[in-house]
Design a protein around this motif. Structure first.
Motif: not given
Ligand SMILES: N[C@@H](CCC(=O)N[C@@H](CS)C(=O)NCC(=O)O)C(=O)O
Length: 213
Positions: A11-15, A35-40, A50-54, A63-67
Motif C-alpha cells: 500500500r505504500c505510495p513510494y513502493a 511489514v513496516l512494524a516488523d522490518k526484516p 530501512a524505508t521501503v522501497p529498497v 537504491i533506497d529512494e523510490s524516485l
Molecule cells: N524518500 C523515501 C520515502 C519512503 C518511505 O517513507 N516509505 C515509508 C512507507 S510508505 C516507510 O518505509 N516508512 C518507514 C517506517 O514507517 O518505518 C522514498 O522515496 O523511497
C-alpha cells in the motif's frame, strides 16, 4: 540471486511508484513484502533508514529512494516514454514531485492519521492538502495529464499519493470540486499496469522461496 531484490510494501505510495516503473520497464525482481512494524533484518542491513522501497542490484548496489528506483528502471527501458527531455517539462515535473513528496505528503499523513495529530481537526489537514489538489486540477484544465497530453514520470510518481488522499474519505473526494483530478486518478487506477503492481503477498521471511515480480 540472479535478480535484483525489491523490498516493498503493497500500500505504500513510494513502493507503488517504484513497482510501476519496474513493471513498465520489464525489469524482473525478487519481491520481498515488508511489514513496516516488523522490518526484516536483511532490509536494515542494506539500508540504515530501512524505508521501503529498497532495490538491491547485484547484491551490493542499494537504491533506497523510490524516485531513484524509477530512474534506474526507466533508464534501462522506457517503453511509454515517461522520461522527457524538454528542459521545462523536466523542471516542472521535478518541482511537482518535490512538492508532492514534501509538503503534500506531510499534509496527507496528518489528514490520514488525524487522530495522531490532535492539534488540528482532520478537515484542517485536508484543507492544507487541498492546495495541491487545486494546483493539479488547474494543470489538468490545460492538458489531459499533469504536464502534457500523455502520462509521464510526474503523473506516475504522484498519483499513488493522490489515491491515498482520496481513499481517506472517498465520499468527500468524489464530491470535491476537482472533477478533472477525479477523472485523471480514475483513468490511471483503471490501467492494467496499476492492477499488475497491486497483487497481495504474504510477509517475506528469511529463507522463503523467491517470489518473482
Ligand atoms: N524518500 C523515501 C520515502 C519512503 C518511505 O517513507 N516509505 C515509508 C512507507 S510508505 C516507510 O518505509 N516508512 C518507514 C517506517 O514507517 O518505518 C522514498 O522515496 O523511497
Amino acid at each position: 540471486m540472479k535478480y535484483p531484490v525489491l523490498y516493498s510494501f503493497r500500500r505504500c505510495p513510494y513502493a507503488i511508484r517504484a513497482r510501476l516503473a519496474l513493471k513498465v520497464s520489464g525489469i524482473q525482481v525478487a519481491l520481498r513484502e515488508v511489514v513496516l512494524a516488523d522490518k526484516p533484518a536483511a532490509l536494515r542491513a542494506c539500508s540504515a533508514k530501512a524505508t521501503v522501497p529498497v532495490l538491491v542490484v547485484n547484491h551490493q548496489h542499494v537504491i533506497d529512494e523510490s524516485l531513484e528506483i524509477m530512474m534506474f528502471a526507466l533508464k534501462q527501458h522506457d517503453p511509454q516514454g515517461w522520461l522527457v527531455t524538454d528542459a521545462e517539462l523536466v523542471a516542472e515535473s521535478q518541482r511537482l514531485i518535490a512538492y508532492n513528496d514534501g509538503e503534500f505528503k506531510s499534509h496527507l499523513d496528518r489528514y490520514k492519521y488525524a487522530d495522531r495529530f490532535p492539534d488540528q481537526a482532520m478537515e484542517v489537514y485536508r484543507a492544507q492538502g487541498e492546495s495541491f489538489l487545486r494546483e493539479l486540477e488547474a494543470k489538468l484544465a490545460t492538458s489531459a495529464y499533469l504536464l502534457c497530453e500523455r502520462p509521464i514520470l510526474a503523473d506516475m510518481a504522484i498519483f499513488p499519493f493522490i489515491r491515498q488522499f482520496a481513499s481517506v474519505d472517498k465520499v468527500w473526494f468524489e464530491q470535491s470540486p476537482y472533477p478533472r483530478l477525479q477523472s485523471w486518478l480514475a483513468g490511471l487506477l483503471q490501467q492494467p499496469l496499476f492492477s499488475s503492481v497491486m497483487d497481495k503477498y504474504v510477509q517475506w521471511q528469511e529463507g522463503d522461496p523467491v517470489v518473482m515480480f
